[in-house]
Write an enzyme that holds these catalytic residues in place. Structure first.
Site, PDB file in Angstrom:
ATOM      1  N   GLU B  60     -55.747 -43.167 -84.054  1.00  0.00           N
ATOM      2  CA  GLU B  60     -54.836 -43.685 -83.183  1.00  0.00           C
ATOM      3  C   GLU B  60     -55.268 -44.974 -82.218  1.00  0.00           C
ATOM      4  O   GLU B  60     -56.245 -44.492 -81.497  1.00  0.00           O
ATOM      5  CB  GLU B  60     -54.128 -42.550 -82.455  1.00  0.00           C
ATOM      6  CG  GLU B  60     -53.004 -42.916 -81.678  1.00  0.00           C
ATOM      7  CD  GLU B  60     -52.423 -41.674 -80.877  1.00  0.00           C
ATOM      8  OE1 GLU B  60     -52.391 -40.550 -81.195  1.00  0.00           O
ATOM      9  OE2 GLU B  60     -51.688 -41.792 -79.847  1.00  0.00           O
ATOM     10  N   ASP B  71     -48.645 -41.981 -69.812  1.00  0.00           N
ATOM     11  CA  ASP B  71     -49.908 -41.889 -69.871  1.00  0.00           C
ATOM     12  C   ASP B  71     -50.642 -41.429 -68.441  1.00  0.00           C
ATOM     13  O   ASP B  71     -49.995 -41.758 -67.524  1.00  0.00           O
ATOM     14  CB  ASP B  71     -50.937 -42.962 -70.371  1.00  0.00           C
ATOM     15  CG  ASP B  71     -50.651 -43.083 -71.958  1.00  0.00           C
ATOM     16  OD1 ASP B  71     -51.191 -42.236 -72.405  1.00  0.00           O
ATOM     17  OD2 ASP B  71     -50.295 -44.245 -72.512  1.00  0.00           O
TER      18      ASP B  71
END
Lengths: 444, 271
Positions: B60, B71
């Site tokens: 990824e 995040d």
């Protein structure tokens, strides 16, 4: 699976025999105002937002909830706020100038309207913790206040830069029992505080309510927050009509409507609140005033951040640019999606003013009317002062969204404690004239 | 690193499919390991090659966004480093063209970068860079339509996220729409390392597995080989980001990321 989906098709405005669609009615589809709005959030949050949407609709239709909120707004927050006619400044500018005095609300700004609504709703939903982001600190103070009143836990995220320039509000929040956590990423201002609040919410969604402070973010916030602020516009419309007489709807003089309604726009909650009282009357001009250094509608293009599709200051690749404004409360690169829509359909116009014009307006209102405005609200005054020639002879309502006590220390730094430096714009040190400086969009 | 086989820019990895690569590994009795690497860091393509050589089933690639709300601190910091170094979606997709590692690649990025690029244009750019899939954590089911149409049309696999907050009705619709694999969010929270595996991880993995035959990989909060092994008692594999990115940043070495990938792969093979 819940109300939000069925409303797409058979909402009050969408039925075949419904009244014509309101300009500031319910959003369509999944929180759409025209092309703008939406639900661009991490999957984890979607069920919580759907639950919030359903809970808000249910509460908003419930007489007892409305009564409880109205009661708090009246007995606790001090509503209705007055509509003050500015005799001296009006005469000086050659207009009839009225101020909607949201500065006189408890906690010093319009923010309390939305916060009391959301806190009551959160309580009703069984949440024990309020999360908020804040720019200038007004929304944080209001949220901390509501949390104290309703015995809830409160955590406020505030950009590190803003914590420094709004030290007093940081202390107020802590005094009220809230925890204030600095947002240290990115530009360390409002946009980063929103990021941190969303990250927190992803982790604590089961017991936290995110008390978002403006008409922005994912559905249902832009709609819900506007509805909680609708009281500003409803009151102002009634007060104005009573003041000038509303006997003849066909005669402009006697229509009972102002010619122009002006409000500052960061996320745009105070503007949405006052606009909602006048949007259905086409004769009333609606003006949103953005800071020159953070004009999302003025300088942005459509983009997706913080859960919504709306005008956004961004670079060619879609990286969000930092806003730069003298006022922490307007230091935001985006704008509520309904404003993007009102701009696109031409119902409202969005203009911008520079930091220097704002400083002048801050002094002007203080000296002519004895009212020290919040730097945010001073943007609206600044536009009226600059454009007074084109406004000559007309009646203008400015939403004075907050009071300037919180800004006094910052203004003392800028202007000097003796105010010797203040004559007119252009003579101040260049580093305070930041309005045009932030066009590169480079990140630190 | 020598495993990096520079081609004359023709999407050398194209033709690979996440669902096929992961599915065949699972069918052979294996557990999948998919590392996340921040695109645009110095020498990041080397990291992709190292991960492949270490036995990852797919990689990824993060395309950094200024406001990554899903995040935690490590990915935020690595994203900012990449942005400070001048990384853009265009530069990363351009650099990806030279990667030829024999396993499928997916990008992970946020809605606005794709919206700004244009959905169709972005989907085609992925294909021509040899990238098989896309993970867009702030485009949920409700908003995925326009992107999914563009991605399906171009042959890009749109990985959907399944979260513990969803009821079974919603999970059913999520797995239905998912291509490549189902990215199962292991906990209520953002990316980042945790001391132990959240209790939610196996629960949600089990719920998702009950609804689909597509590969079910758990990500968010899987930080150690032991945690990976634990969650793979139920799941078909894991996605690990922060632990690997932190290793790369701390050592300043993309190869060091590959060494950590090898530890995960070995642990998962041992079971």
């Amino acid at each position: 699976m819940n109300g939000s989906e069925s409303r797409q098709d058979d909402g009050p405005e969408g039925g075949t025999n419904a009244e014509p669609r309101k300009i500031m009615g319910e959003p369509t589809g999944i929180g759409r105002f025209g092309d703008f709005g939406g639900l661009f959030v991490p999957e984890t949050l979607v069920p919580a937002l759907q639950e919030l949407d359903a809970a808000f609709h249910e509460a908003w239709a419930d007489r007892s909830f409305r009564d409880e909120l109205d009661d708090l707004l009246r007995e606790y927050a001090g509503r209705p706020s007055p509509l003050t006619e500015c005799q001296r400044l009006g005469e000086q500018l050659g207009i009839r100038l009225f101020l909607k005095r949201e500065d006189l609300n408890h906690t010093g700004s319009h923010k309390i309207n939305n916060v009391l609504g959301q806190a009551l709703l959160a309580k009703r939903m069984g949440k024990s913790r309020l999360l908020a982001e804040t720019g200038a600190g007004q929304h944080g103070v209001a949220t901390a206040t509501a949390a104290a009143l309703l015995d809830m836990e409160c955590l406020v995220y505030m950009g590190e830069v803003d914590m420094a320039r709004q030290e007093l509000n940081v202390f107020r929040m802590r005094l009220l029992g809230a925890e204030v956590t600095p947002a240290v990423s990115g530009s360390r201002t409002l946009k980063d505080a929103v990021n941190e609040a969303m990250r927190d919410w992803v982790s604590t969604v089961e017991y936290s309510h995110y008390c978002l402070g403006s008409v922005m973010g994912p559905h249902p916030y832009p709609y819900m927050v506007r509805e909680f602020h609708r009281v500003i516009g409803d009151e102002a419309a009634a007060q104005f009509a009573e003041r000038v007489g509303g006997s003849d709807a066909n005669c402009a003089e006697l229509s009972g409507l102002p010619d122009v309604v002006v409000a500052c726009v960061g996320g745009g909650s105070n503007a949405a609140g006052i606009f909602s009282g006048f949007a259905e009357h086409p004769s009333v001009e609606l003006i949103g005033v953005e800071p020159a250094g953070g004009a999302a509608i003025g300088n942005g293009v459509p983009g997706i951040v913080h859960g919504m599709l709306s005008y956004l200051k961004q670079d060619e690749f879609g990286q969000v640019q930092e806003a730069e404004s003298i006022s922490a409360g307007l230091d935001y690169p985006g704008v509520g999606p309904e404003h993007s829509h009102l701009s696109d359909i031409g119902r409202a116009r969005y203009e911008s003013v520079t930091d220097d014009e704002v400083i002048d307006a801050f002094v002007l209102l203080s000296r002519t009317e004895g009212i020290i405005p919040a730097l945010e609200s001073a943007h609206a005054i600044a536009w009226v002062a600059r454009e007074h020639e084109q406004l000559k002879g007309r009646s203008v309502i400015v939403n004075l969204s907050g009071r300037g006590d919180k800004d006094v220390a910052q203004m003392m730094d800028i202007m000097g404690s003796t105010l010797d430096g203040h004559t007119s714009a252009g003579e101040r040190p260049a580093d305070h004239s930041s309005a045009d400086a932030n066009t590169t969009g480079e990140r630190k | 690193m020598n495993a990096l086989n520079i081609t004359d820019g023709g999407g050398s990895s194209s033709g690979l499919s996440l669902s096929v690569a992961l599915g065949s590994h699972i069918d052979a009795g294996g557990k999948c390991f998919v590392p996340y690497l921040t695109g645009g860091l110095p020498g990041w393509q080397t990291g992709v090659a190292a991960a492949a050589e270490a036995g990852a089933q797919a990689v990824e690639i993060g395309i950094p966004f200024s406001d990554p709300v899903m995040d935690g601190p490590v990915i935020q910091a690595s994203s900012q480093m990449a942005l400070d170094g001048g990384a853009t979606p265009v530069s990363i997709l351009d650099e990806a063209r030279s990667i030829d590692v024999g396993i499928p690649l997916a990008v992970m990025t946020y809605a606005n970068l794709v919206y700004r690029f244009g959905y169709e244009r972005f989907a085609h750019a992925l294909v021509s860079s040899g990238i098989s899939g896309a993970i867009l954590p702030d485009i949920p089911l409700e908003e995925v339509g326009p992107w999914a149409d563009a991605a399906d049309g171009a042959g890009v696999e749109t990985v959907m996220l399944a979260a513990p907050t969803a009821d079974d009705d919603r999970l059913t619709r999520v797995v239905e729409r998912a291509r490549g694999f189902v990215y199962t969010v292991g906990l209520l929270g953002i990316t980042g390392e945790r001391e132990s595996l959240a209790a939610t991880a196996k629960v949600i993995a089990r719920r998702v597995k009950a609804l689909t035959d597509k590969p079910v990989l758990v990500g968010v909060g899987v930080s150690t080989p032991a945690q990976a092994v634990e969650v793979c008692e139920v799941a078909d594999g894991v996605v690990v980001g922060s632990a690997i990115v932190r290793r790369i940043i701390e050592t300043g070495s993309q190869e060091a990321g590959g060494e950590l990938v090898a530890e995960f792969v070995t642990a998962l093979a041992r079971g």
